[in-house]
Design an enzyme around this catalytic site. Sequence first.
Site, PDB file in Angstrom:
ATOM      1  N   ARG A 152       4.636  -6.963   1.790  1.00 43.08           N
ATOM      2  CA  ARG A 152       4.430  -7.048   0.341  1.00 43.08           C
ATOM      3  C   ARG A 152       3.362  -8.095   0.087  1.00 43.08           C
ATOM      4  O   ARG A 152       3.342  -9.156   0.739  1.00 43.08           O
ATOM      5  CB  ARG A 152       5.734  -7.446  -0.375  1.00 43.08           C
ATOM      6  CG  ARG A 152       6.774  -6.335  -0.465  1.00 43.08           C
ATOM      7  CD  ARG A 152       6.357  -5.188  -1.396  1.00 43.08           C
ATOM      8  NE  ARG A 152       7.367  -4.171  -1.537  1.00 43.08           N
ATOM      9  CZ  ARG A 152       7.447  -3.075  -0.761  1.00 43.08           C
ATOM     10  NH1 ARG A 152       6.575  -2.857   0.201  1.00 43.08           N
ATOM     11  NH2 ARG A 152       8.382  -2.178  -0.975  1.00 43.08           N
ATOM     12  N   GLU A 195      -0.794  -4.470  -7.771  1.00 44.97           N
ATOM     13  CA  GLU A 195      -1.315  -3.195  -7.304  1.00 44.97           C
ATOM     14  C   GLU A 195      -1.468  -2.234  -8.470  1.00 44.97           C
ATOM     15  O   GLU A 195      -0.527  -2.119  -9.270  1.00 44.97           O
ATOM     16  CB  GLU A 195      -0.377  -2.618  -6.229  1.00 44.97           C
ATOM     17  CG  GLU A 195      -0.338  -3.511  -5.002  1.00 44.97           C
ATOM     18  CD  GLU A 195       0.582  -3.022  -3.890  1.00 44.97           C
ATOM     19  OE1 GLU A 195       1.240  -1.977  -4.068  1.00 44.97           O
ATOM     20  OE2 GLU A 195       0.636  -3.688  -2.851  1.00 44.97           O
ATOM     21  N   HIS A 243      -1.982   0.407  -0.138  1.00 44.28           N
ATOM     22  CA  HIS A 243      -0.528   0.494   0.095  1.00 44.28           C
ATOM     23  C   HIS A 243      -0.148   1.889   0.647  1.00 44.28           C
ATOM     24  O   HIS A 243       0.591   2.640  -0.006  1.00 44.28           O
ATOM     25  CB  HIS A 243       0.241   0.183  -1.201  1.00 44.28           C
ATOM     26  CG  HIS A 243       1.661  -0.279  -0.930  1.00 44.28           C
ATOM     27  ND1 HIS A 243       2.337  -1.148  -1.737  1.00 44.28           N
ATOM     28  CD2 HIS A 243       2.531   0.036   0.059  1.00 44.28           C
ATOM     29  CE1 HIS A 243       3.547  -1.352  -1.272  1.00 44.28           C
ATOM     30  NE2 HIS A 243       3.697  -0.636  -0.170  1.00 44.28           N
TER      31      HIS A 243
HETATM   32  C1  GLV Z   1       6.715   0.680   1.195  1.00 39.61           C
HETATM   33  O1  GLV Z   1       6.076  -0.271   0.929  1.00 39.61           O
HETATM   34  C2  GLV Z   1       8.137   0.671   1.429  1.00 39.61           C
HETATM   35  O2  GLV Z   1       8.778  -0.355   1.139  1.00 39.61           O
HETATM   36  O3  GLV Z   1       8.665   1.683   1.888  1.00 39.61           O
END
Ligand code: GLV
Length: 352
Positions: A253, A282, A301
Amino acid sequence: MEESEVQSRQVDVCMLRPRVFVTRALPEPGPSILQKYCQVEFWSKDMPPSKSTIIQKAKVVDGFVSFLTDSFDEEVINACDHVKVISQVAVGYDNVDITAATAKNIIVTNTPEVLTETTADFAFALLLATARRVAEADRYVRAGSWKVPWAIDMMVGQDVYQQTLGIIGLGRIGRAVARRAQGFGMKILYFDVTPASDLEKELGIQAVSLDRLLRESDFITLHVPLTPKTQGMIGYQELQKMKPSACLINTSRGAVIDQNALVRALKEDIIAYAGLDVFAEEPISANHPLLFLENVTLAPHIASASTQTRSKMGVMAVENCLAVLRGKIPPNPVNADLAKKLLTSTNAKSNT
Ligand code: GLV
């Protein structure tokens, strides 16, 4: 039976089916499975639903299939009238206030395991791409800047094989990254609040303090969940402990790193490279300083974004949602104690 009676029975059956709001499009076969048993509304727009839309739905639905872009904070949770489940399509669930959900008897579930290998592939891809300047080289060729046929100092990067990798957070994804690093003959150090001494031999890894990991690693990769304890855990002080040649990879994160401190460290040559799939906000804004640094590889991401894995995540989230709506303990409860208290059957696995 008269046609009108048949129709009215069908309506009755339909009324009995639980109502589920899916906050974004979901890849098949998840939607088809869910639609067999529930009245489902899918949010079909590209942008996530607003908080007020989620609050509106919270008053009428029995369950949510949610994504990390939805905030289920205390206000949203308190608006839930008869919601029994928030089934998150992600392994991370820092967007959900688990304490508030538990107090409201709402089961929260996530999608661990199915994305482990895909995410580890991407973390390693980002590491290789950053160390060997793949994205920068691509930009260079496309821009028509490649004039000299070959030069000994063109786009020179860092070796990966036999270097030292520091893994922060040795959960499932951290371990999967360690297995990949073994294939590159890397020395692997790790830092985790719960050392995994039983796995050290198998994964060829060594537990060290965070301080030692930061000082000795050539590559550092983050695999911790975002919690109040991990928020900003990599700040300027930590970056200063790293080698000037260090490369920092983040697929966990964004807020685990103090992003302003990272920009400063990259500009001041405190560290050499960063590969980032996640950001404090984001999408990252188009004029963010990180976008103007050549020594940074950026991705939007997408670490778990393979066709196969995204489909499996959808099915897993649907199975979790259906289990709760049927009064069964779901396969992947986050607030497992509550699930045990409220629901029957025992096919629950740990989600940590
Ligand atoms: C993606 O970031 C997840 O947490 O699956």
